[in-house]
Write a protein that holds these residues in place. Structure first.
Motif, short mmCIF file in Angstrom:
data_model
loop_
_atom_site.label_atom_id
_atom_site.label_comp_id
_atom_site.label_asym_id
_atom_site.label_seq_id
_atom_site.Cartn_x
_atom_site.Cartn_y
_atom_site.Cartn_z
N ASP A 1 0.81 -1.21 0.00
CA ASP A 1 0.00 0.00 0.00
C ASP A 1 0.85 1.26 0.00
O ASP A 1 0.40 2.32 -0.46
CB ASP A 1 -0.93 0.00 1.22
N ARG A 2 2.06 1.16 0.54
CA ARG A 2 2.91 2.34 0.68
C ARG A 2 4.02 2.41 -0.35
O ARG A 2 4.86 3.31 -0.29
CB ARG A 2 3.53 2.35 2.08
N ASP B 1 1.31 11.09 -2.30
CA ASP B 1 0.09 10.66 -1.64
C ASP B 1 -1.10 10.60 -2.59
O ASP B 1 -2.24 10.46 -2.16
CB ASP B 1 -0.25 11.61 -0.48
N SER B 2 -0.80 10.72 -3.87
CA SER B 2 -1.88 10.74 -4.85
C SER B 2 -2.29 9.31 -5.21
O SER B 2 -1.47 8.38 -5.21
CB SER B 2 -1.43 11.48 -6.12
N THR B 3 -3.57 9.16 -5.51
CA THR B 3 -4.07 7.86 -5.97
C THR B 3 -3.91 7.71 -7.48
O THR B 3 -4.33 6.71 -8.05
CB THR B 3 -5.56 7.70 -5.62
N ARG C 1 -2.04 4.45 -8.79
CA ARG C 1 -2.83 3.22 -8.77
C ARG C 1 -3.93 3.25 -9.82
O ARG C 1 -4.21 2.25 -10.48
CB ARG C 1 -3.41 3.01 -7.37
N LEU C 2 -4.56 4.42 -9.97
CA LEU C 2 -5.62 4.55 -10.96
C LEU C 2 -5.07 4.35 -12.37
O LEU C 2 -5.65 3.61 -13.18
CB LEU C 2 -6.29 5.92 -10.83
N GLN D 1 -15.25 2.50 -9.12
CA GLN D 1 -14.94 2.88 -7.75
C GLN D 1 -16.13 3.54 -7.08
O GLN D 1 -16.42 3.28 -5.91
CB GLN D 1 -13.72 3.82 -7.74
#
Length: 355
Positions: free
Chosen positions: A70-71, A111-113, A116-117, A221
């Motif tokens: 996750d990190r 810290d951006s998603t 992953r997107l 999502q």
């Protein structure tokens, strides 16, 4: 172990620190800068680097509890932000050491998603993207080959080989049109026009595939999030999966600022509301506050009567709205949903529910 304050740097603060560092990097490229000013900027860069070192240490500590997977994006960005400038300082003795701090461009994204997107979109659309890329490569090589055959005798210095013609093909296919290399013959210009039209189509396909992929991923999502919210509402806890799918598709999200009147007493009601986050106040003789998981407005939806009370947002409220039209459709496809809402409305009104 308590978290260090450096790990709590918000995304805007990370972006601000990175922007300050990058402006310092840009300023250091100005020739004939005064020595004192240059030293000040270099000290500023060193201070930012120390902050990033502390942030990296805390990131490595907290990953034990949050999980490495996750990190990983944050860890990778933090490591690069520290090691790249350090390696430049230790190994590069030139005046361009500060340029390696440009790696801090990645800090606002830690810290951006988005990573992953984008990864999910590329994975989902890989076959289509590879197909269009293959077409692009075929057209690119074919254009360079044709331009070489047509223009090699007219402009041997610019089209004397296929690799030379490849530059013209890339510029033309991307419709950039620098104008440094242009065909002189009539057939060459016809070829250029055809290549431009092919380029427009290919880039449109790329953009369309990515746009569709992002839309589908965001919609997926949102559907999952709405599903979780709906499933947590007490009104729907007894429903099965099929019924939940129906109501998730019918609900429409809405965010209301604090102090906003959501519905007024006496007005015609065409929807009911489910509270996702926040609190609302119902102006009855004995005012009532409703919080997350509650719902209101179902009476006007069921009976068609005017609103019986004014409801206002106490805090910023995230709502899910169910319109009367959607309720009628749900009544036909999933009668159990309508029955639950009707029974709840009658109970709140004080009338015994009909069998």
């Amino acid at each position: 172990m308590s978290a260090l304050p450096f790990s709590k740097l918000s995304a805007p603060l990370n972006a601000l620190i990175a922007a300050i560092g990058l402006m310092a990097v840009a300023a250091l490229t100005i020739p004939d800068m005064a020595g004192r000013t240059r030293l000040t900027l270099e000290v500023l860069l060193a201070g930012i680097w120390v902050v990033y070192c502390l942030q990296l240490i805390e990131t490595l500590i907290t990953q034990r509890t949050r999980g490495v997977r996750d990190r990983m994006p944050a860890i990778a960005v933090d490591v690069l932000a520290v090691l790249v400038p350090l390696a430049a300082f230790l190994l590069d003795g030139t005046r361009d050491q500060s340029l390696y701090c440009a790696i801090w461009l990645l800090k606002p994204l830690r810290d951006s998603t988005f990573f992953r997107l984008m990864g999910r979109v590329l994975t989902n659309e890989a076959r289509n993207l590879i197909g269009v890329t293959s077409v692009f490569g075929i057209v690119l090589f074919g254009a360079a080959l044709a331009a070489y055959i047509i223009e090699r005798d007219v402009q041997p210095d610019k089209f004397g080989s296929i690799p030379q013609a490849m530059w013209w093909a890339v510029v033309t296919l991307s419709t950039t049109g620098y104008g440094d290399v242009t065909p002189q013959s009539f057939i060459g210009r016809v070829l250029a026009g055809l290549i431009m039209m092919c380029g427009i189509g290919i880039f449109a396909l790329w953009a369309g595939i990515l746009a569709t992929g992002f839309y589908e991923e965001v919609r997926r999502q949102d559907f999952v999030r709405t599903w979780q919210l709906v499933a947590a509402v007490p009104l729907f806890q007894r429903l099965g999966s099929a019924a939940l799918v129906e109501i998730v598709r019918a609900l429409r999200p809405r965010v209301v600022p604090a102090g906003t009147v959501i519905c007024r007493k006496g007005e015609t009601g065409d929807r009911m509301f489910f509270i996702v986050e926040g609190r609302v106040s119902v102006a009855t003789p004995n005012p009532v506050e409703l919080g997350s998981g509650s719902f209101f407005g179902e009476m006007a939806l069921i009976t068609g009567e005017p609103r019986s009370a004014t409801v206002s947002a106490v805090t910023e409220v995230s709502l899910l709205s169910l319109y009367s039209v959607d309720f009628q459709m749900l009544s036909k496809s999933s009668p159990e949903i309508a029955d639950i809402i009707r029974k709840t409305a009658l109970e709140r009104r004080g009338a015994p529910p009909k069998a």
